[in-house]
Design an enzyme around this catalytic site. Sequence first.
Site, PDB file in Angstrom:
ATOM      1  CB  THR A 194     -17.148  16.845 -10.348  1.00  0.00           C
ATOM      2  OG1 THR A 194     -15.722  16.837 -10.435  1.00  0.00           O
ATOM      3  CG2 THR A 194     -17.590  15.911  -9.259  1.00  0.00           C
TER       4      THR A 194
ATOM      5  CD1 TRP B 294     -20.159  36.833   4.465  1.00  0.00           C
ATOM      6  CD2 TRP B 294     -21.020  34.803   4.053  1.00  0.00           C
ATOM      7  NE1 TRP B 294     -19.259  35.907   4.892  1.00  0.00           N
ATOM      8  CE2 TRP B 294     -19.759  34.646   4.663  1.00  0.00           C
ATOM      9  CE3 TRP B 294     -21.753  33.679   3.703  1.00  0.00           C
ATOM     10  CZ2 TRP B 294     -19.213  33.410   4.935  1.00  0.00           C
ATOM     11  CZ3 TRP B 294     -21.212  32.436   3.972  1.00  0.00           C
ATOM     12  CH2 TRP B 294     -19.953  32.297   4.582  1.00  0.00           C
TER      13      TRP B 294
ATOM     14  CD  GLU C 144     -19.552  16.040  -6.126  1.00  0.00           C
ATOM     15  OE1 GLU C 144     -20.586  16.526  -6.628  1.00  0.00           O
ATOM     16  OE2 GLU C 144     -18.436  16.559  -6.237  1.00  0.00           O
TER      17      GLU C 144
ATOM     18  CE  LYS D  24     -16.616  34.860   2.525  1.00  0.00           C
ATOM     19  NZ  LYS D  24     -15.838  33.996   1.679  1.00  0.00           N
TER      20      LYS D  24
HETATM   21  P1  AMP Z   1     -23.072  19.645 -10.509  1.00  0.00           P
HETATM   22  O1  AMP Z   1     -22.397  18.678  -9.659  1.00  0.00           O
HETATM   23  O2  AMP Z   1     -22.268  20.062 -11.697  1.00  0.00           O
HETATM   24  O3  AMP Z   1     -24.431  19.185 -10.904  1.00  0.00           O
HETATM   25  O4  AMP Z   1     -23.243  20.969  -9.675  1.00  0.00           O
HETATM   26  C1  AMP Z   1     -23.833  20.972  -8.406  1.00  0.00           C
HETATM   27  C2  AMP Z   1     -23.968  22.385  -7.917  1.00  0.00           C
HETATM   28  O5  AMP Z   1     -24.870  23.115  -8.756  1.00  0.00           O
HETATM   29  C3  AMP Z   1     -24.559  22.500  -6.551  1.00  0.00           C
HETATM   30  O6  AMP Z   1     -23.617  22.254  -5.538  1.00  0.00           O
HETATM   31  C4  AMP Z   1     -25.061  23.931  -6.553  1.00  0.00           C
HETATM   32  O7  AMP Z   1     -24.017  24.855  -6.321  1.00  0.00           O
HETATM   33  C5  AMP Z   1     -25.518  24.103  -7.976  1.00  0.00           C
HETATM   34  N1  AMP Z   1     -26.969  23.912  -8.044  1.00  0.00           N
HETATM   35  C6  AMP Z   1     -27.651  22.820  -8.409  1.00  0.00           C
HETATM   36  N2  AMP Z   1     -28.970  23.041  -8.369  1.00  0.00           N
HETATM   37  C7  AMP Z   1     -29.138  24.306  -7.946  1.00  0.00           C
HETATM   38  C8  AMP Z   1     -30.273  25.148  -7.677  1.00  0.00           C
HETATM   39  N3  AMP Z   1     -31.518  24.745  -7.867  1.00  0.00           N
HETATM   40  N4  AMP Z   1     -30.039  26.402  -7.226  1.00  0.00           N
HETATM   41  C9  AMP Z   1     -28.786  26.858  -7.034  1.00  0.00           C
HETATM   42  N5  AMP Z   1     -27.679  26.126  -7.281  1.00  0.00           N
HETATM   43  C10 AMP Z   1     -27.854  24.874  -7.729  1.00  0.00           C
END
Ligand code: AMP
Length: 549
Positions: free
Chosen positions: A189, A452, A334, A447
């Site tokens: 991650t 929010w 994940e 917040k």
């Molecule tokens: P990663 O595991 O690095 O791919 O990050 C995943 C996170 O990216 C998600 O839990 C979201 O917070 C953010 N994310 C992915 N796609 C989007 C989207 N289309 N809009 C907003 N946030 C996103």
Amino acid sequence: MLGLMQSQPLLTSSLIDFAERHHGDAEIVSRRVEGDLHRYTYADMAKRSRQVANALDKLGEGGLAFSDRVATLAWNGYRHMELYFGVGGSGRVVHTINPRLHPDQVAWIMNHAEDQVLIFDATFLPLVQKVHAQAQTVKHWILLCDADKLPADTGIPGLLSYEAWIANQSTDYEWPQFDENSAASMCYTSGTTGNPKAALYSHRSSVLHAYAASLPDVMAMSARDSVLPVVPMFHVNAWGIPYSAPLTGAKLVFPGPALDGKSVYELIESEQVTYAAGVPTVWQMMLSHMQPAQLKFSSLKRTVIGGSACPPAMIHSFQEDYGVEVLHAWGMTEMSPLGTLSTLKNKHLSLPKDEQMKVRLKQGRAIFGVDMKIVNDEGKELPWDGKTYGDLLVRGPWILAEYFKGEGGDPLQYDDKGRGWFPTGDVATIDADGFMQITDRSKDVIKSGGEWISSIDIENIAMGHPAVAMAACIGMPHPKWDERPIVVVVKKPNASVSKEELLAFYQGKTAKWQIPDDVVFVDAIPIGATGKMLKTKLREQLIDYQLPS
Ligand code: AMP
């Protein structure tokens, strides 16, 4: 009574076997580190994947063991694709490492994964030279280059050339059949805080995800498409495209290291790309290249945008100025990564354009295989009314059950039926049609006075201003309201907008109390290794910032 159908394990090797047999002449085109454009076919790729598998069988004493990790530090390209299949198909695990991470973090990840082999592009030789002494488990170092291009005196003991390594291997190889739940690939991650943790994808989860990704309301990939994954193969398997493209027979176009707007645009045109996938920052660069020169697309029909919220102005520009349909997608490491996509339903087709846009802006509806819900702090499920927001939880066969080596303990939250749900860390609403909308990462929500404020909403409005290239909204401590939003803005080159003008731009677009208290202009907003804004770093940079009184 059991059904009487044939039982076959779902293995990634079956994807490349299928592509070779049914789409053997479909092309894979790669811009290489060497600077040229390489082209060959799925049939060629399948052969060379088998050579990789043979080479792994003979590596070291007795060959590489089942489930051993083979790490890659590589751009999107045909050799990386051969590794996906040669390594995974032969029962080892492809561990794609993000080269944009700090060298110490790369070394930490390699040790944690216990990588046995590292295979890397020439671009990353300096990085490998920095980390190789710290990598305790790697026994074999392989550079993705021609036999005669191996540099002398790299300081890396026993460094091999990839082409020399596979050159004399047989192109025959019987892919082994094994438990479909065996690991095929792994990805750490982004780890903005603490050490990164690894998702370990199985063959079963990867094949199921590839099926789902190809569906018409998901990536709608077909044998008539020319697909450009700009999203890197080192982050969540390029959203699974290396698996769903051979499943459908789509032509693949790999951008290699050239990710600037001009290069990506030119590749789309020269390879008649119909379908592209990437994060908003990449498309921002491409549109900035196209707009001043009034360039147009001759082939591009659809683009999947995700990884962070796609600004409405970008969706609008793609659709209205260029006639390209935007599919806004959401997922995470994940989740392999696909969770939702915002494709319209039949009932939306008769809506006026601005109403359709509201639907497209959402992160979308669940793909079959992904179940989702929003819950409050007590874990109680919240209504799907498009207004109530809560923590977003997911479950399904390509969603993580546990991190590699059990890091962080059991990550799941259990419902009263004992079913485990993965908490995404996102805060979202879900409407009556099942369209989910992320309001924020839970740690980025602002917040203010017990209410929010969605930082994404505030950023989207700023991004709609013609002078704004990038915007990040963060909460600042406030003695009365707890936190108040400010918006940090990078202006477009040669564009001008004042703080007062930008704040006035918010009037009528959001509730008065949600309008930011201040605008801070900066030259750049820190971007992390996966192309997302690094708000943690931005907060550090603004540590001495004071809200206007
Ligand atoms: P990663 O595991 O690095 O791919 O990050 C995943 C996170 O990216 C998600 O839990 C979201 O917070 C953010 N994310 C992915 N796609 C989007 C989207 N289309 N809009 C907003 N946030 C996103």
